[in-house]
Design a protein around this motif. Structure first.
Motif, mmCIF file in Angstrom:
data_model
loop_
_atom_site.group_PDB
_atom_site.id
_atom_site.type_symbol
_atom_site.label_atom_id
_atom_site.label_comp_id
_atom_site.label_asym_id
_atom_site.label_seq_id
_atom_site.Cartn_x
_atom_site.Cartn_y
_atom_site.Cartn_z
ATOM 1 N N GLU A 140 38.030 22.617 28.111
ATOM 2 C CA GLU A 140 36.830 23.291 28.636
ATOM 3 C C GLU A 140 35.776 23.455 27.543
ATOM 4 O O GLU A 140 34.570 23.367 27.817
ATOM 5 C CB GLU A 140 37.198 24.641 29.248
ATOM 6 C CG GLU A 140 37.822 25.613 28.295
ATOM 7 C CD GLU A 140 38.773 26.588 28.963
ATOM 8 O OE1 GLU A 140 38.360 27.738 29.207
ATOM 9 O OE2 GLU A 140 39.934 26.224 29.226
ATOM 10 N N LEU A 163 39.819 21.886 34.723
ATOM 11 C CA LEU A 163 40.112 22.540 35.994
ATOM 12 C C LEU A 163 41.525 22.266 36.475
ATOM 13 O O LEU A 163 42.116 23.069 37.211
ATOM 14 C CB LEU A 163 39.120 22.083 37.072
ATOM 15 C CG LEU A 163 37.739 22.729 37.101
ATOM 16 C CD1 LEU A 163 36.963 22.208 38.287
ATOM 17 C CD2 LEU A 163 37.833 24.243 37.138
ATOM 18 N N ARG A 177 37.761 29.916 34.474
ATOM 19 C CA ARG A 177 37.517 28.974 35.566
ATOM 20 C C ARG A 177 36.069 29.065 36.037
ATOM 21 O O ARG A 177 35.430 28.045 36.310
ATOM 22 C CB ARG A 177 38.470 29.256 36.732
ATOM 23 C CG ARG A 177 38.381 28.214 37.849
ATOM 24 C CD ARG A 177 39.423 28.417 38.924
ATOM 25 N NE ARG A 177 39.334 27.369 39.935
ATOM 26 C CZ ARG A 177 39.921 26.181 39.867
ATOM 27 N NH1 ARG A 177 40.666 25.906 38.820
ATOM 28 N NH2 ARG A 177 39.782 25.277 40.811
ATOM 29 N N LEU A 181 33.327 26.007 36.276
ATOM 30 C CA LEU A 181 32.645 25.716 37.539
ATOM 31 C C LEU A 181 31.125 25.811 37.377
ATOM 32 O O LEU A 181 30.382 24.986 37.915
ATOM 33 C CB LEU A 181 33.114 26.693 38.612
ATOM 34 C CG LEU A 181 34.566 26.531 39.086
ATOM 35 C CD1 LEU A 181 34.998 27.751 39.891
ATOM 36 C CD2 LEU A 181 34.742 25.262 39.899
ATOM 37 N N TYR A 200 30.559 23.400 43.370
ATOM 38 C CA TYR A 200 31.068 24.149 42.223
ATOM 39 C C TYR A 200 30.477 25.555 42.132
ATOM 40 O O TYR A 200 31.192 26.511 41.792
ATOM 41 C CB TYR A 200 30.814 23.367 40.937
ATOM 42 C CG TYR A 200 31.618 22.096 40.872
ATOM 43 C CD1 TYR A 200 33.003 22.129 40.780
ATOM 44 C CD2 TYR A 200 30.997 20.844 40.919
ATOM 45 C CE1 TYR A 200 33.753 20.968 40.738
ATOM 46 C CE2 TYR A 200 31.741 19.677 40.867
ATOM 47 C CZ TYR A 200 33.118 19.743 40.780
ATOM 48 O OH TYR A 200 33.853 18.584 40.727
#
Length: 249
Positions: A140, A163, A177, A181, A200
């Protein structure tokens, strides 16, 4: 890498950081120089604003400039050493963020590669101290750095990989998360792709409503500023209105 570098990587001046934390600008300067340390009650807000953990705040702060009585010598410090394995690789990941902010793709990727070496260390290589950097967030983080560099092709690949990790399942980490997104929705906004934005951002909005996460709400509000002509799409306009209506805790 210290508190000042982290602040600059996020684009904050001392004045802005002080405003967000409700302190004087000179207080921020004294923190960065190691003259004083943030009070325990101030550290959660500092960590949230800098988008790091309380443990990471500790390593960014310079050790206090204390002197042993009667010797004139600095007192020994228990501040974590940048030579410790976990610390060294975490510092590399922070350097990658700073380099991304400067637009240095090659330097950023080199720093990320150094950070990823932590995944190949054995259990006996950890410093055994308070900082435990094991690289679980690197996918990420890599994606977020590529977003900042405008390399949306590379960013999308890394963020989708993130993800799929169990650590980013909805239950264990709303905040992480939600950030991924929001970045994927931002890529959609930059590409002027309303469908990607909706997919998203809608999930991120659901997470924000379920968790009351101020961090996710701030990320979504920043996303709205990127909608531009996409607001001609009724679905995007309605999504934006729902985001603006969110109440941050």
């Amino acid at each position: 890498m210290g508190l000042a570098e982290r602040r600059k990587a996020l684009g904050y001046s001392q004045e802005k950081l002080a405003e967000l934390l409700g302190v004087d600008r000179t207080t921020v300067g004294r923190w960065e120089r190691g003259e004083i340390s943030p009070q325990p009650c101030q550290r959660p807000a500092l960590a949230s604003t800098l988008e790091i953990s309380l443990q990471e705040v500790k390593i960014l702060l310079p050790p206090p400039q204390a002197v042993e009585r009667g010797t004139g010598r600095p007192k020994p410090s228990d501040h974590p050493s940048a030579g410790d394995p976990d610390t060294r690789h975490w510092v590399a990941s922070v350097q990658a963020e700073a380099l991304a902010g400067m637009g240095d793709l090659a330097g950023c990727e080199k720093a990320l590669a150094r950070a990823e070496e932590v995944q190949h260390l054995g259990d006996d290589s950890s410093n055994g101290g308070w900082l435990r950097f094991d690289g679980t967030r690197l996918a990420e983080e890599r994606g977020a750095r590529y977003v900042r560099l405008g390399r949306f092709d590379l960013a999308e690949e890394a963020l989708k990989k993130a993800l799929d990790q169990n650590a980013l399942a909805v239950g264990p980490s709303y905040r992480r998360r939600g950030a991924v997104l929001a970045d994927l929705a931002l890529i959609g906004a930059k590409r002027r792709d309303p469908d990607q934005v909706l997919v998203y951002a809608r999930e991120a909005l659901d997470l924000a409503q379920a968790s009351s996460s101020g961090y996710i709400i701030r990320r979504l509000r920043a996303l709205c500023e990127e909608f531009g002509p996409l607001t001609r799409d009724r679905r995007v306009a309605e999504l934006g209105a729902e985001i603006i209506a969110l109440r941050a805790p």
